[in-house]
Design a protein around this motif. Structure first.
Motif, PDB file in Angstrom:
ATOM      1  N   VAL A 140       0.871  -1.169   0.000  1.00  0.00           N
ATOM      2  CA  VAL A 140       0.000   0.000   0.000  1.00  0.00           C
ATOM      3  C   VAL A 140       0.911   1.223   0.000  1.00  0.00           C
ATOM      4  N   GLU A 141       0.458   2.307  -0.579  1.00  0.00           N
ATOM      5  CA  GLU A 141       1.247   3.534  -0.568  1.00  0.00           C
ATOM      6  C   GLU A 141       0.942   4.306   0.704  1.00  0.00           C
ATOM      7  N   LEU A 142       1.963   4.481   1.519  1.00  0.00           N
ATOM      8  CA  LEU A 142       1.780   5.226   2.766  1.00  0.00           C
ATOM      9  C   LEU A 142       1.586   6.700   2.464  1.00  0.00           C
ATOM     10  N   PRO A 143       0.809   7.393   3.279  1.00  0.00           N
ATOM     11  CA  PRO A 143       0.557   8.810   3.020  1.00  0.00           C
ATOM     12  C   PRO A 143       1.811   9.669   3.177  1.00  0.00           C
ATOM     13  N   VAL A 144       1.927  10.656   2.316  1.00  0.00           N
ATOM     14  CA  VAL A 144       2.961  11.683   2.425  1.00  0.00           C
ATOM     15  C   VAL A 144       2.358  12.786   3.279  1.00  0.00           C
ATOM     16  N   LEU A 145       3.046  13.183   4.341  1.00  0.00           N
ATOM     17  CA  LEU A 145       2.443  14.113   5.290  1.00  0.00           C
ATOM     18  C   LEU A 145       2.695  15.568   4.947  1.00  0.00           C
ATOM     19  N   GLY A 146       3.915  15.957   4.648  1.00  0.00           N
ATOM     20  CA  GLY A 146       4.226  17.347   4.332  1.00  0.00           C
ATOM     21  C   GLY A 146       3.969  18.311   5.466  1.00  0.00           C
ATOM     22  N   LEU A 147       4.220  17.883   6.703  1.00  0.00           N
ATOM     23  CA  LEU A 147       3.977  18.732   7.868  1.00  0.00           C
ATOM     24  C   LEU A 147       4.999  19.851   7.962  1.00  0.00           C
ATOM     25  N   SER A 148       4.571  20.990   8.445  1.00  0.00           N
ATOM     26  CA  SER A 148       5.497  22.117   8.590  1.00  0.00           C
ATOM     27  C   SER A 148       6.458  21.864   9.741  1.00  0.00           C
ATOM     28  N   PRO A 149       7.672  22.386   9.645  1.00  0.00           N
ATOM     29  CA  PRO A 149       8.603  22.277  10.778  1.00  0.00           C
ATOM     30  C   PRO A 149       8.024  22.909  12.050  1.00  0.00           C
ATOM     31  N   ALA A 150       7.268  24.006  11.915  1.00  0.00           N
ATOM     32  CA  ALA A 150       6.683  24.671  13.079  1.00  0.00           C
ATOM     33  C   ALA A 150       5.712  23.752  13.821  1.00  0.00           C
ATOM     34  N   SER A 151       5.044  22.837  13.098  1.00  0.00           N
ATOM     35  CA  SER A 151       4.086  21.939  13.747  1.00  0.00           C
ATOM     36  C   SER A 151       4.770  20.883  14.616  1.00  0.00           C
ATOM     37  N   PHE A 152       6.102  20.789  14.543  1.00  0.00           N
ATOM     38  CA  PHE A 152       6.844  19.895  15.425  1.00  0.00           C
ATOM     39  C   PHE A 152       6.735  20.379  16.881  1.00  0.00           C
ATOM     40  N   GLY A 153       6.648  21.705  17.056  1.00  0.00           N
ATOM     41  CA  GLY A 153       6.360  22.270  18.369  1.00  0.00           C
ATOM     42  C   GLY A 153       7.548  22.604  19.244  1.00  0.00           C
ATOM     43  N   THR A 154       8.759  22.289  18.816  1.00  0.00           N
ATOM     44  CA  THR A 154       9.949  22.609  19.591  1.00  0.00           C
ATOM     45  C   THR A 154      11.145  22.599  18.646  1.00  0.00           C
ATOM     46  N   SER A 155      12.318  22.812  19.186  1.00  0.00           N
ATOM     47  CA  SER A 155      13.553  22.738  18.395  1.00  0.00           C
ATOM     48  C   SER A 155      14.460  21.670  18.999  1.00  0.00           C
ATOM     49  N   VAL A 156      15.078  20.872  18.127  1.00  0.00           N
ATOM     50  CA  VAL A 156      16.016  19.847  18.579  1.00  0.00           C
ATOM     51  C   VAL A 156      17.200  19.769  17.616  1.00  0.00           C
ATOM     52  N   ASP A 157      18.347  19.377  18.160  1.00  0.00           N
ATOM     53  CA  ASP A 157      19.545  19.049  17.387  1.00  0.00           C
ATOM     54  C   ASP A 157      19.958  17.662  17.848  1.00  0.00           C
ATOM     55  N   LEU A 158      20.003  16.707  16.919  1.00  0.00           N
ATOM     56  CA  LEU A 158      20.255  15.321  17.278  1.00  0.00           C
ATOM     57  C   LEU A 158      21.401  14.718  16.482  1.00  0.00           C
ATOM     58  N   THR A 159      22.107  13.824  17.118  1.00  0.00           N
ATOM     59  CA  THR A 159      23.058  12.947  16.462  1.00  0.00           C
ATOM     60  C   THR A 159      22.420  11.572  16.476  1.00  0.00           C
ATOM     61  N   GLN A 160      22.428  10.907  15.320  1.00  0.00           N
ATOM     62  CA  GLN A 160      21.740   9.630  15.236  1.00  0.00           C
ATOM     63  C   GLN A 160      22.601   8.538  14.598  1.00  0.00           C
ATOM     64  N   ARG A 161      22.329   7.336  15.007  1.00  0.00           N
ATOM     65  CA  ARG A 161      22.856   6.150  14.339  1.00  0.00           C
ATOM     66  C   ARG A 161      21.636   5.385  13.856  1.00  0.00           C
ATOM     67  N   LEU A 162      21.576   5.159  12.558  1.00  0.00           N
ATOM     68  CA  LEU A 162      20.443   4.484  11.940  1.00  0.00           C
ATOM     69  C   LEU A 162      20.874   3.092  11.505  1.00  0.00           C
ATOM     70  N   SER A 163      20.021   2.134  11.756  1.00  0.00           N
ATOM     71  CA  SER A 163      20.253   0.770  11.306  1.00  0.00           C
ATOM     72  C   SER A 163      19.027   0.353  10.511  1.00  0.00           C
ATOM     73  N   PHE A 164      19.250  -0.032   9.264  1.00  0.00           N
ATOM     74  CA  PHE A 164      18.173  -0.304   8.326  1.00  0.00           C
ATOM     75  C   PHE A 164      18.241  -1.758   7.881  1.00  0.00           C
ATOM     76  N   ALA A 165      17.133  -2.472   7.977  1.00  0.00           N
ATOM     77  CA  ALA A 165      17.064  -3.855   7.507  1.00  0.00           C
ATOM     78  C   ALA A 165      15.825  -4.015   6.636  1.00  0.00           C
ATOM     79  N   HIS A 166      16.032  -4.453   5.416  1.00  0.00           N
ATOM     80  CA  HIS A 166      14.933  -4.709   4.490  1.00  0.00           C
ATOM     81  C   HIS A 166      14.691  -6.207   4.435  1.00  0.00           C
ATOM     82  N   ASP A 167      13.433  -6.608   4.370  1.00  0.00           N
ATOM     83  CA  ASP A 167      13.092  -8.027   4.349  1.00  0.00           C
ATOM     84  C   ASP A 167      13.796  -8.780   3.220  1.00  0.00           C
ATOM     85  N   ALA A 168      14.036  -8.121   2.098  1.00  0.00           N
ATOM     86  CA  ALA A 168      14.621  -8.779   0.932  1.00  0.00           C
ATOM     87  C   ALA A 168      16.144  -8.692   0.898  1.00  0.00           C
TER      88      ALA A 168
END
Length: 188
Positions: free
Chosen positions: A28-56
């Motif tokens: 199914v095609e998931l909805p594209v939200l297009g939310l404004s940055p202001a609607s996040f409601g605060t400010s953050v600065d983050l450092t992240q480590r992402l781990s991605f696993a695809h079923d295939a």
């Protein structure tokens, strides 16, 4: 050898950033939200480590480092593989600008990255307001679920509060992948 390292980084990112191999189409095609940055409601600065696993992807999961800044004016995200910047996204609520290494595969879709960031981190009421008819968002302690017609298509589990600190795990059943995000506030 120096020229080989950025190429290896991009190969790693290709596997990491590809939301779905051509062999597995989304259910199914998931909805594209297009939310404004202001609607996040605060400010953050983050450092992240992402781990991605695809079923295939039998060789997964793949890892990537990221820096994320969200303030009322914009969301800015930079992705790094083996210390090399491979993409930068900037969303101001109207336009999505991106800079990408020319070797970054076409399968890497910045709109999909933006959608996932918003589904994981934006306040539930902002996400609900942006959903098309037939889609709902349920939220409880440490958990968020996106549904269409009562069927779960995306689940997020949070390990801490606020939801952008610590571990978050997104399981995308529609596009067949799992994304684990380890976030901490950026120092300084």
């Amino acid at each position: 050898m120096r020229r080989l390292i950025p190429t290896l980084a991009l190969l790693c990112l290709t596997a990491c950033a590809t939301a779905r191999p051509r062999a597995v189409a989304p259910e199914v095609e998931l909805p594209v939200l297009g939310l404004s940055p202001a609607s996040f409601g605060t400010s953050v600065d983050l450092t992240q480590r992402l781990s991605f696993a695809h079923d295939a992807d039998p060789d997964g999961p793949r890892s990537l480092e990221a820096l994320v800044e969200i303030d009322p004016a914009a969301l800015r995200l930079a992705g790094f593989a083996l210390g090399q910047r491979v993409f930068t996204l900037r969303w101001d609520g109207t336009a999505l600008d991106e800079e990408r290494d020319p070797r970054l595969p076409a399968q890497f879709q910045s709109r999909q990255v933006l959608r996932d960031v918003q589904l994981v981190y934006w306040p539930a009421e902002a996400v609900r307001a942006a959903l098309p008819p037939g889609w709902t968002l349920e939220e409880g302690p440490g958990r968020r679920v996106l549904l269409q017609g009562g069927r779960e298509w995306l689940t997020v589990r949070y390990g801490g509060e606020p939801r952008w600190v610590g571990r978050a795990e997104l399981v995308n059943l529609a596009e067949h992948y799992r994304l684990t995000i380890e976030s901490s506030p950026t120092e300084g």
